[in-house]
Structures are given as structure tokens and as C-alpha cells.
Design a protein around this motif. Structure first.
Motif, PDB file in Angstrom:
ATOM      1  N   GLN A  25     100.627  39.184  28.764  1.00 34.50           N
ATOM      2  CA  GLN A  25     101.241  38.930  27.456  1.00 34.50           C
ATOM      3  C   GLN A  25     100.171  38.795  26.382  1.00 34.50           C
ATOM      4  OE1 GLN A  25     103.622  35.456  28.088  1.00 34.50           O
ATOM      5  NE2 GLN A  25     105.379  36.622  28.866  1.00 34.50           N
ATOM      6  N   LEU A  28      98.955  42.178  25.487  1.00 40.14           N
ATOM      7  CA  LEU A  28      99.904  42.876  24.611  1.00 40.14           C
ATOM      8  C   LEU A  28      99.822  42.376  23.175  1.00 40.14           C
ATOM      9  CD1 LEU A  28     103.083  43.274  26.843  1.00 40.14           C
ATOM     10  CD2 LEU A  28     101.592  45.074  25.974  1.00 40.14           C
ATOM     11  N   TYR A  29      99.662  41.064  23.011  1.00 37.78           N
ATOM     12  CA  TYR A  29      99.533  40.503  21.659  1.00 37.78           C
ATOM     13  C   TYR A  29      98.268  41.022  20.980  1.00 37.78           C
ATOM     14  CZ  TYR A  29     103.212  37.101  22.742  1.00 37.78           C
ATOM     15  OH  TYR A  29     104.389  36.508  23.070  1.00 37.78           O
ATOM     16  N   PHE A  31      96.614  43.809  21.729  1.00 39.32           N
ATOM     17  CA  PHE A  31      96.790  45.239  21.488  1.00 39.32           C
ATOM     18  C   PHE A  31      97.647  45.482  20.250  1.00 39.32           C
ATOM     19  CE2 PHE A  31      99.301  49.122  22.090  1.00 39.32           C
ATOM     20  CZ  PHE A  31      98.279  50.056  22.141  1.00 39.32           C
ATOM     21  N   GLY A  32      98.737  44.736  20.113  1.00 38.58           N
ATOM     22  CA  GLY A  32      99.615  44.888  18.951  1.00 38.58           C
ATOM     23  C   GLY A  32      98.911  44.527  17.654  1.00 38.58           C
ATOM     24  N   ALA A  33      98.139  43.438  17.682  1.00 33.32           N
ATOM     25  CA  ALA A  33      97.411  43.041  16.475  1.00 33.32           C
ATOM     26  C   ALA A  33      96.352  44.083  16.113  1.00 33.32           C
ATOM     27  CB  ALA A  33      96.756  41.678  16.684  1.00 33.32           C
ATOM     28  N   LEU A  35      96.437  47.295  16.857  1.00 27.76           N
ATOM     29  CA  LEU A  35      97.142  48.486  16.380  1.00 27.76           C
ATOM     30  C   LEU A  35      97.573  48.317  14.927  1.00 27.76           C
ATOM     31  CD1 LEU A  35      98.185  51.254  17.307  1.00 27.76           C
ATOM     32  CD2 LEU A  35     100.325  50.128  17.902  1.00 27.76           C
ATOM     33  N   LEU A  36      98.095  47.141  14.596  1.00 28.60           N
ATOM     34  CA  LEU A  36      98.475  46.879  13.205  1.00 28.60           C
ATOM     35  C   LEU A  36      97.264  46.911  12.279  1.00 28.60           C
ATOM     36  CD1 LEU A  36     101.158  44.064  13.579  1.00 28.60           C
ATOM     37  CD2 LEU A  36     101.516  46.430  12.874  1.00 28.60           C
TER      38      LEU A  36
END
Length: 99
Positions: A25, A28-29, A31-33, A35-36
């Protein structure tokens, strides 16, 4: 959804399976940050790029050339901030064409 920081407080006392789940998790957090962040940087720099349709209609500032009455001798080459003269591709030296 639980707060991520309260979720990771119990990392020390979690089982191996729960630890892997928490690390997944967290990954994923992150990776998402990331990517943004990458998308935001791309949008920031892309806003200053010219549109591709306007590139062919570009106006190039050239210098003004004043010749004598015969038109053979250049008397003055007047330019503001830029001194440019457009020439044909065939008139360019080979070192410029293929570099």
C-alpha cells in the motif's frame, strides 16, 4: 479508509503477511504521488510550448538591406535586435546541413 500513518504505527507488531500488505500500500501511495508529480511538471512546461499548427505560419524577423541604384552593391544592412537573412537550403554549407 484508515489514515495511513495510524495504519503504519502497528507495523512492528504486524505479521509478515500484514507487513507485506502495508508495504504494498505504501508503494502504491508513493507511485501515485510520483505519477501526479510527473504529470504536474509536464503540464507546467507544456503550457509554454507553441501549438504545432502555428509553426508553419511563423514570421521570422529579417534585417533590411539597402543596395545602390544598380542593385549589385550592398550599402546598408539595418537590423534591430536580430540580424537574419533567409537563404535557400541549397545555398547552405554542408557542415550546417548534416550536423
Amino acid at each position: 479508509m484508515r489514515n495511513i500513518f495510524t495504519q503504519f504505527k502497528g507495523f512492528r507488531y504486524a505479521t509478515a503477511q500484514e507487513r507485506w500488505k502495508m508495504l504494498g500500500q505504501l508503494g502504491l501511495y508513493i507511485f501515485g504521488a510520483g505519477l501526479l508529480l510527473i504529470i504536474g511538471v509536464f503540464i507546467y512546461f507544456a503550457k509554454d510550448l507553441p501549438s504545432p499548427g502555428k509553426l508553419s505560419n511563423r514570421v521570422v524577423v529579417e534585417s533590411t538591406k539597402i543596395y545602390d541604384r544598380t542593385g549589385d552593391h550592398l550599402l546598408y544592412d539595418i537590423h534591430g535586435e536580430e540580424k537574419r537573412t533567409q537563404i535557400e537550403f541549397q545555398a547552405m554549407p554542408g557542415t550546417i546541413k548534416y550536423s
